[in-house]
Motif scaffolding. Structure first.
Motif, PDB file in Angstrom:
ATOM      1  N   ASP A   1      46.987 115.574 -14.074  1.00  0.00           N
ATOM      2  CA  ASP A   1      46.057 114.922 -15.006  1.00  0.00           C
ATOM      3  C   ASP A   1      46.607 115.159 -16.404  1.00  0.00           C
ATOM      4  OD1 ASP A   1      45.257 117.484 -15.885  1.00  0.00           O
ATOM      5  OD2 ASP A   1      43.554 117.543 -14.508  1.00  0.00           O
ATOM      6  N   ASP A   2      45.860 114.823 -17.443  1.00  0.00           N
ATOM      7  CA  ASP A   2      46.417 114.906 -18.805  1.00  0.00           C
ATOM      8  C   ASP A   2      46.836 116.322 -19.200  1.00  0.00           C
ATOM      9  OD1 ASP A   2      46.147 112.252 -19.201  1.00  0.00           O
ATOM     10  OD2 ASP A   2      44.489 112.374 -20.628  1.00  0.00           O
TER      11      ASP A   2
ATOM     12  N   SER B   1      52.721 126.075  -0.667  1.00  0.00           N
ATOM     13  CA  SER B   1      51.630 126.173  -1.637  1.00  0.00           C
ATOM     14  C   SER B   1      51.751 125.063  -2.672  1.00  0.00           C
ATOM     15  CB  SER B   1      51.609 127.555  -2.317  1.00  0.00           C
ATOM     16  OG  SER B   1      52.842 127.837  -2.923  1.00  0.00           O
ATOM     17  N   ALA B   2      50.666 124.892  -3.413  1.00  0.00           N
ATOM     18  CA  ALA B   2      50.655 123.936  -4.520  1.00  0.00           C
ATOM     19  C   ALA B   2      50.584 124.769  -5.793  1.00  0.00           C
ATOM     20  CB  ALA B   2      49.436 123.029  -4.416  1.00  0.00           C
ATOM     21  N   VAL B   3      51.475 124.446  -6.722  1.00  0.00           N
ATOM     22  CA  VAL B   3      51.491 125.191  -7.981  1.00  0.00           C
ATOM     23  C   VAL B   3      50.983 124.248  -9.079  1.00  0.00           C
ATOM     24  CG1 VAL B   3      52.931 126.457  -9.613  1.00  0.00           C
ATOM     25  CG2 VAL B   3      53.429 126.571  -7.150  1.00  0.00           C
ATOM     26  N   LEU B   4      49.816 124.568  -9.585  1.00  0.00           N
ATOM     27  CA  LEU B   4      49.227 123.725 -10.635  1.00  0.00           C
ATOM     28  C   LEU B   4      49.546 124.381 -11.977  1.00  0.00           C
ATOM     29  CD1 LEU B   4      47.469 121.118 -10.742  1.00  0.00           C
ATOM     30  CD2 LEU B   4      45.514 122.635 -11.128  1.00  0.00           C
ATOM     31  N   ILE B   5      50.237 123.620 -12.819  1.00  0.00           N
ATOM     32  CA  ILE B   5      50.675 124.151 -14.116  1.00  0.00           C
ATOM     33  C   ILE B   5      49.734 123.640 -15.204  1.00  0.00           C
ATOM     34  CG2 ILE B   5      52.588 124.327 -15.760  1.00  0.00           C
ATOM     35  CD1 ILE B   5      53.559 125.220 -13.069  1.00  0.00           C
ATOM     36  N   GLU B   6      49.084 124.540 -15.883  1.00  0.00           N
ATOM     37  CA  GLU B   6      48.294 124.165 -17.062  1.00  0.00           C
ATOM     38  C   GLU B   6      49.266 124.057 -18.232  1.00  0.00           C
ATOM     39  OE1 GLU B   6      45.453 127.181 -18.079  1.00  0.00           O
ATOM     40  OE2 GLU B   6      45.113 126.235 -20.035  1.00  0.00           O
ATOM     41  N   ILE B   7      49.414 122.842 -18.762  1.00  0.00           N
ATOM     42  CA  ILE B   7      50.405 122.604 -19.816  1.00  0.00           C
ATOM     43  C   ILE B   7      49.894 123.177 -21.137  1.00  0.00           C
ATOM     44  CG2 ILE B   7      51.619 120.813 -21.145  1.00  0.00           C
ATOM     45  CD1 ILE B   7      51.311 118.991 -18.636  1.00  0.00           C
ATOM     46  N   THR B   8      50.725 124.006 -21.775  1.00  0.00           N
ATOM     47  CA  THR B   8      50.329 124.572 -23.068  1.00  0.00           C
ATOM     48  C   THR B   8      51.121 123.962 -24.218  1.00  0.00           C
ATOM     49  OG1 THR B   8      51.840 126.427 -22.700  1.00  0.00           O
ATOM     50  CG2 THR B   8      49.543 126.760 -22.090  1.00  0.00           C
ATOM     51  N   ASN B   9      52.389 123.590 -23.970  1.00  0.00           N
ATOM     52  CA  ASN B   9      53.230 123.028 -25.040  1.00  0.00           C
ATOM     53  C   ASN B   9      54.240 122.064 -24.445  1.00  0.00           C
ATOM     54  OD1 ASN B   9      53.031 126.201 -25.239  1.00  0.00           O
ATOM     55  ND2 ASN B   9      52.821 125.445 -27.328  1.00  0.00           N
ATOM     56  N   ILE B  10      54.608 121.059 -25.234  1.00  0.00           N
ATOM     57  CA  ILE B  10      55.705 120.159 -24.861  1.00  0.00           C
ATOM     58  C   ILE B  10      56.618 120.019 -26.083  1.00  0.00           C
ATOM     59  CG2 ILE B  10      56.368 117.868 -24.035  1.00  0.00           C
ATOM     60  CD1 ILE B  10      53.592 117.543 -22.849  1.00  0.00           C
TER      61      ILE B  10
END
Lengths: 114, 114
Positions: A22-23, A92-101
């Motif tokens: 998601d976003d 497993s599924a690794v969900l990454i919470e994006i902090t910076n791009i």
């Protein structure tokens, strides 16, 4: 995807199943992770270098990983992999919470945070 | 090339000028490093993911970096870059002492140390 042990030893490996969830999140499926997963259990921070075919630019995505081995996110990851490569057995599924791009390509925008 | 801060925050960026320096070292030229160099000053360990066109395999190379901003190794790095892309201004030469090489490609050899 780069990870690091708690005492700062980096590890970097190619990832096949990576998508925008998601976003604010990326979803990465763990089919073969060994050292990366050991690192993530002790230190959830990741850095991911991607190449955008569309922009012809490299980006670095930084974030924090949560590992799912059951539940909706895991089930979605398994369904996705099974559609694409039925022979694989997602662990497993690794969900990454994006902090910076960041732009990580030589040029005027190098290092620029988006 | 992945590096990590002393407290374990990974960073990963693409590198253009990378070559085998001798049987035990890689030479990487720092033309644009920012965060990578900050990390290396405090924590010299690196992990580098490469794709071999010859073997059609991905490898992960681990090692320890030494930064040269003068002397023979720096001069060699500058000469190399100036031959290939005269517009660049190399800032330092990063000599990586190779400690481990692993196959990091799905298949029977995944994770195997060479």
């Amino acid at each position: 995807m780069a990870t690091a042990s708690k005492d700062g030893l980096p590890n970097v490996v190619p990832m096949t199943f990576v998508k925008v969830y998601d976003d604010e999140h990326l979803l990465i499926v763990d089919n073969f992770m060994e050292k990366s997963k050991d690192n993530l259990i002790n230190n959830p921070y990741v850095a991911i270098c991607v190449w955008s075919m569309e922009d012809k630019q490299a980006y670095q995505i930084k974030g924090k990983a949560a590992i799912h081995t059951s539940g909706q996110i895991f089930d979605e990851a398994v369904a996705w992999v099974k559609r694409e490569m039925p022979v694989l057995q997602p662990k497993s599924a690794v969900l990454i919470e994006i902090t910076n791009i960041y732009v990580c390509q030589p040029g005027d925008n190098l290092g620029k945070e988006l």
